[in-house]
Motif scaffolding. Sequence first.
Motif, PDB file in Angstrom:
ATOM      1  N   ALA B 166       0.837  -1.204   0.000  1.00 51.34           N
ATOM      2  CA  ALA B 166       0.000   0.000   0.000  1.00 51.34           C
ATOM      3  C   ALA B 166       0.869   1.251   0.000  1.00 51.34           C
ATOM      4  O   ALA B 166       0.572   2.223  -0.698  1.00 51.34           O
ATOM      5  CB  ALA B 166      -0.916   0.005   1.225  1.00 51.34           C
ATOM      6  N   THR B 167       1.961   1.206   0.769  1.00 52.82           N
ATOM      7  CA  THR B 167       2.830   2.375   0.834  1.00 52.82           C
ATOM      8  C   THR B 167       3.504   2.615  -0.516  1.00 52.82           C
ATOM      9  O   THR B 167       3.622   3.749  -0.983  1.00 52.82           O
ATOM     10  CB  THR B 167       3.894   2.179   1.925  1.00 52.82           C
ATOM     11  N   LYS B 168       3.939   1.538  -1.152  1.00 56.18           N
ATOM     12  CA  LYS B 168       4.558   1.683  -2.472  1.00 56.18           C
ATOM     13  C   LYS B 168       3.542   2.216  -3.488  1.00 56.18           C
ATOM     14  O   LYS B 168       3.862   3.077  -4.309  1.00 56.18           O
ATOM     15  CB  LYS B 168       5.088   0.329  -2.965  1.00 56.18           C
ATOM     16  N   GLU B 169       2.323   1.691  -3.409  1.00 57.67           N
ATOM     17  CA  GLU B 169       1.274   2.142  -4.335  1.00 57.67           C
ATOM     18  C   GLU B 169       1.025   3.632  -4.185  1.00 57.67           C
ATOM     19  O   GLU B 169       0.820   4.347  -5.167  1.00 57.67           O
ATOM     20  CB  GLU B 169      -0.036   1.408  -4.042  1.00 57.67           C
ATOM     21  N   GLU B 170       1.070   4.060  -2.947  1.00 54.05           N
ATOM     22  CA  GLU B 170       0.844   5.466  -2.661  1.00 54.05           C
ATOM     23  C   GLU B 170       1.887   6.318  -3.381  1.00 54.05           C
ATOM     24  O   GLU B 170       1.572   7.345  -3.973  1.00 54.05           O
ATOM     25  CB  GLU B 170       0.977   5.651  -1.151  1.00 54.05           C
ATOM     26  N   THR B 171       3.139   5.847  -3.334  1.00 58.21           N
ATOM     27  CA  THR B 171       4.214   6.570  -4.004  1.00 58.21           C
ATOM     28  C   THR B 171       3.929   6.650  -5.501  1.00 58.21           C
ATOM     29  O   THR B 171       4.084   7.706  -6.122  1.00 58.21           O
ATOM     30  CB  THR B 171       5.558   5.832  -3.808  1.00 58.21           C
ATOM     31  N   ILE B 172       3.506   5.527  -6.076  1.00 61.25           N
ATOM     32  CA  ILE B 172       3.237   5.503  -7.520  1.00 61.25           C
ATOM     33  C   ILE B 172       2.127   6.496  -7.862  1.00 61.25           C
ATOM     34  O   ILE B 172       2.219   7.266  -8.808  1.00 61.25           O
ATOM     35  CB  ILE B 172       2.845   4.086  -7.970  1.00 61.25           C
ATOM     36  N   LEU B 173       1.058   6.503  -7.050  1.00 68.04           N
ATOM     37  CA  LEU B 173      -0.056   7.416  -7.314  1.00 68.04           C
ATOM     38  C   LEU B 173       0.407   8.868  -7.237  1.00 68.04           C
ATOM     39  O   LEU B 173       0.009   9.689  -8.051  1.00 68.04           O
ATOM     40  CB  LEU B 173      -1.178   7.179  -6.313  1.00 68.04           C
ATOM     41  N   LYS B 174       1.267   9.139  -6.272  1.00 74.56           N
ATOM     42  CA  LYS B 174       1.747  10.509  -6.128  1.00 74.56           C
ATOM     43  C   LYS B 174       2.538  10.917  -7.353  1.00 74.56           C
ATOM     44  O   LYS B 174       2.402  12.025  -7.864  1.00 74.56           O
ATOM     45  CB  LYS B 174       2.619  10.631  -4.874  1.00 74.56           C
ATOM     46  N   GLN B 175       3.367   9.981  -7.848  1.00 78.44           N
ATOM     47  CA  GLN B 175       4.170  10.306  -9.023  1.00 78.44           C
ATOM     48  C   GLN B 175       3.284  10.507 -10.242  1.00 78.44           C
ATOM     49  O   GLN B 175       3.504  11.402 -11.049  1.00 78.44           O
ATOM     50  CB  GLN B 175       5.171   9.183  -9.300  1.00 78.44           C
ATOM     51  N   ARG B 176       2.255   9.648 -10.346  1.00 78.42           N
ATOM     52  CA  ARG B 176       1.346   9.761 -11.488  1.00 78.42           C
ATOM     53  C   ARG B 176       0.654  11.121 -11.471  1.00 78.42           C
ATOM     54  O   ARG B 176       0.506  11.772 -12.496  1.00 78.42           O
ATOM     55  CB  ARG B 176       0.312   8.637 -11.399  1.00 78.42           C
ATOM     56  N   GLU B 177       0.288  11.538 -10.278  1.00 78.67           N
ATOM     57  CA  GLU B 177      -0.348  12.846 -10.141  1.00 78.67           C
ATOM     58  C   GLU B 177       0.601  13.946 -10.576  1.00 78.67           C
ATOM     59  O   GLU B 177       0.213  14.887 -11.257  1.00 78.67           O
ATOM     60  CB  GLU B 177      -0.697  13.056  -8.669  1.00 78.67           C
ATOM     61  N   ALA B 178       1.875  13.784 -10.162  1.00 79.32           N
ATOM     62  CA  ALA B 178       2.874  14.792 -10.513  1.00 79.32           C
ATOM     63  C   ALA B 178       2.987  14.904 -12.034  1.00 79.32           C
ATOM     64  O   ALA B 178       3.043  15.997 -12.588  1.00 79.32           O
ATOM     65  CB  ALA B 178       4.218  14.424  -9.909  1.00 79.32           C
ATOM     66  N   ILE B 179       2.979  13.740 -12.719  1.00 82.91           N
ATOM     67  CA  ILE B 179       3.080  13.759 -14.181  1.00 82.91           C
ATOM     68  C   ILE B 179       1.864  14.456 -14.780  1.00 82.91           C
ATOM     69  O   ILE B 179       1.976  15.272 -15.687  1.00 82.91           O
ATOM     70  CB  ILE B 179       3.197  12.321 -14.731  1.00 82.91           C
ATOM     71  N   LEU B 180       0.683  14.152 -14.217  1.00 80.23           N
ATOM     72  CA  LEU B 180      -0.526  14.785 -14.740  1.00 80.23           C
ATOM     73  C   LEU B 180      -0.475  16.287 -14.568  1.00 80.23           C
ATOM     74  O   LEU B 180      -0.970  17.035 -15.405  1.00 80.23           O
ATOM     75  CB  LEU B 180      -1.757  14.239 -14.027  1.00 80.23           C
ATOM     76  N   GLU B 181       0.129  16.709 -13.447  1.00 82.16           N
ATOM     77  CA  GLU B 181       0.192  18.145 -13.215  1.00 82.16           C
ATOM     78  C   GLU B 181       1.111  18.799 -14.224  1.00 82.16           C
ATOM     79  O   GLU B 181       0.857  19.904 -14.680  1.00 82.16           O
ATOM     80  CB  GLU B 181       0.664  18.428 -11.790  1.00 82.16           C
ATOM     81  N   LEU B 182       2.202  18.099 -14.558  1.00 78.42           N
ATOM     82  CA  LEU B 182       3.059  18.623 -15.633  1.00 78.42           C
ATOM     83  C   LEU B 182       2.239  18.701 -16.902  1.00 78.42           C
ATOM     84  O   LEU B 182       2.399  19.590 -17.703  1.00 78.42           O
ATOM     85  CB  LEU B 182       4.254  17.711 -15.861  1.00 78.42           C
ATOM     86  N   SER B 183       1.399  17.684 -17.072  1.00 74.65           N
ATOM     87  CA  SER B 183       0.353  17.652 -18.089  1.00 74.65           C
ATOM     88  C   SER B 183       0.860  17.946 -19.489  1.00 74.65           C
ATOM     89  O   SER B 183       2.037  17.875 -19.758  1.00 74.65           O
ATOM     90  CB  SER B 183      -0.775  18.582 -17.679  1.00 74.65           C
ATOM     91  N   THR B 184      -0.052  18.235 -20.344  1.00 69.34           N
ATOM     92  CA  THR B 184       0.298  18.374 -21.744  1.00 69.34           C
ATOM     93  C   THR B 184      -0.274  19.675 -22.262  1.00 69.34           C
ATOM     94  O   THR B 184      -1.477  19.835 -22.329  1.00 69.34           O
ATOM     95  CB  THR B 184      -0.316  17.209 -22.529  1.00 69.34           C
ATOM     96  N   PRO B 185       0.575  20.613 -22.604  1.00 69.85           N
ATOM     97  CA  PRO B 185       0.049  21.887 -23.088  1.00 69.85           C
ATOM     98  C   PRO B 185      -0.428  21.770 -24.542  1.00 69.85           C
ATOM     99  O   PRO B 185       0.114  20.982 -25.308  1.00 69.85           O
ATOM    100  CB  PRO B 185       1.254  22.814 -22.997  1.00 69.85           C
ATOM    101  N   VAL B 186      -1.448  22.508 -24.839  1.00 67.01           N
ATOM    102  CA  VAL B 186      -1.916  22.599 -26.211  1.00 67.01           C
ATOM    103  C   VAL B 186      -1.799  24.062 -26.609  1.00 67.01           C
ATOM    104  O   VAL B 186      -2.368  24.933 -25.961  1.00 67.01           O
ATOM    105  CB  VAL B 186      -3.372  22.131 -26.344  1.00 67.01           C
ATOM    106  N   LEU B 187      -1.022  24.335 -27.656  1.00 66.84           N
ATOM    107  CA  LEU B 187      -0.729  25.720 -27.989  1.00 66.84           C
ATOM    108  C   LEU B 187      -1.329  26.085 -29.338  1.00 66.84           C
ATOM    109  O   LEU B 187      -0.959  25.507 -30.357  1.00 66.84           O
ATOM    110  CB  LEU B 187       0.793  25.914 -28.058  1.00 66.84           C
ATOM    111  N   PRO B 188      -2.261  27.044 -29.343  1.00 66.47           N
ATOM    112  CA  PRO B 188      -2.809  27.506 -30.627  1.00 66.47           C
ATOM    113  C   PRO B 188      -1.741  28.325 -31.347  1.00 66.47           C
ATOM    114  O   PRO B 188      -1.154  29.223 -30.749  1.00 66.47           O
ATOM    115  CB  PRO B 188      -3.980  28.395 -30.213  1.00 66.47           C
ATOM    116  N   LEU B 189      -1.471  27.990 -32.597  1.00 65.04           N
ATOM    117  CA  LEU B 189      -0.425  28.714 -33.318  1.00 65.04           C
ATOM    118  C   LEU B 189      -1.045  29.739 -34.259  1.00 65.04           C
ATOM    119  O   LEU B 189      -0.716  30.905 -34.219  1.00 65.04           O
ATOM    120  CB  LEU B 189       0.454  27.737 -34.091  1.00 65.04           C
ATOM    121  N   THR B 190      -1.933  29.266 -35.124  1.00 58.60           N
ATOM    122  CA  THR B 190      -2.704  30.197 -35.949  1.00 58.60           C
ATOM    123  C   THR B 190      -4.122  29.651 -35.976  1.00 58.60           C
ATOM    124  O   THR B 190      -4.385  28.596 -35.424  1.00 58.60           O
ATOM    125  CB  THR B 190      -2.175  30.255 -37.395  1.00 58.60           C
TER     126      THR B 190
END
Lengths: 124, 318
Positions: B166-190
Amino acid sequence: MPVPILKQYNILIASVQSTLTDTDILALQNDLAERVGKFRSTGVVIDVSVVDVLDSFACRMLRTIAEVIRLRGAQAVIVGIQPDVAFAMVQLGLTLDGIPTALDLEDGLALLNARSPRLRADYE
Amino acid sequence: MQNYDLVIQLSRKDDALSTGKYLAAPLNEKEKVELQLFWDVYGRHYEDVIAQIQAGVAERPELRALFEPAPNRPQYNDTRQRIEEGIGRGDWSGYIEYMVALGAYYAVSNIRLATWFGALHMMRSIITRLLMTAYADSPDTLERALNGMSKYLELSMAAICETYVATKEETILKQREAILELSTPVLPLTDGLLIMPIVGVVDTYRAQQLTHVLLYAIREHRARIVVMDITGVPVVDSRVANHFIQSVDAARLMGAKVILTGLSPEVAQALVTVGVNLETITTRSDLQSGIEAAYRRLHYKIVKGNSDAFGSVFDDKD
């Protein structure tokens, strides 16, 4: 609830108003096949923007309808597939290959316009 | 995003300081008697057993980490009393609390479970020897006492392993959240053109999230073309490629075309070798060519003027 079909110059617009039952879809196929000939339409836009659930039968039928319309001598374009619907369709492997799609009615009309010179002449 | 909200299960430490969670079924009378028979001997030699284990561990460097003093290592001086409460009165919460704390400690200190099992084995053989001496005259009682020992050790193992995982899983979830927060930008160009740079590892979960972001961005910006740049994706294997194919297909259903850029030479060769069908996907070598291709499709043209018309490039004016 049957799908209303509007005629706009040479284009038919089938605007789906609610979640489609299987009977509605079959009726839509009949209506469109008939009216494409009756009005000598060159293009058909099927607008599904208010639909938030498309089951596999509906997806397959959209494909069939597009094919039927092509055989009747017009070009079909499906517009307004919502993000969640698109996602679900891809997950089910229903990608509507070879059938033109567009974001909304406006883009769909523009697409037909670009593909059919006869139509463009009518508009201009 | 509600469909993709993380369901975060925080550690189950608090909700389950009871035996119920760590036993397949409640202890029955037979098992209680067996535990008592085991404890009669173990309890009598408790200090001796602990001393023997510590001596044994001292000889085996790979097990030493278990008992090394650390500031966050849980220290309980009344372990014996806690075991007695469990076996004598059926109240295991004190003992389980200790095991849960230990499991969490092992997980955060990166002590492998295998190490702990090593010490457990040592303990098992020491106690087995004691039980065999004590019940030498009655094989039947000996068997029951051994059963009692197994039950006791199973309980410890369940509590420690569950907490460890459970403790290890918690770490994984936290990391996954961190990645989601970095997230994926979508940039309008024209008008009608979006750029979507993707950086980092793409797993099934992130691929879904990417597709989701992509589709909603297409609707919001009325995009005709999206240039998706995957230069920053370290591993592109057939699975990741299939994720991209799905995103591209979904975007097409919404009337947008996706141009994939930044496939490295190695990746391109690998994908062709394993036979991923990328026929439906338009690709360009780098972001620049991707944007150029998009402009051509959208009938944009970039014209370079001269300094007479636009001023010198060295001007600071906007």
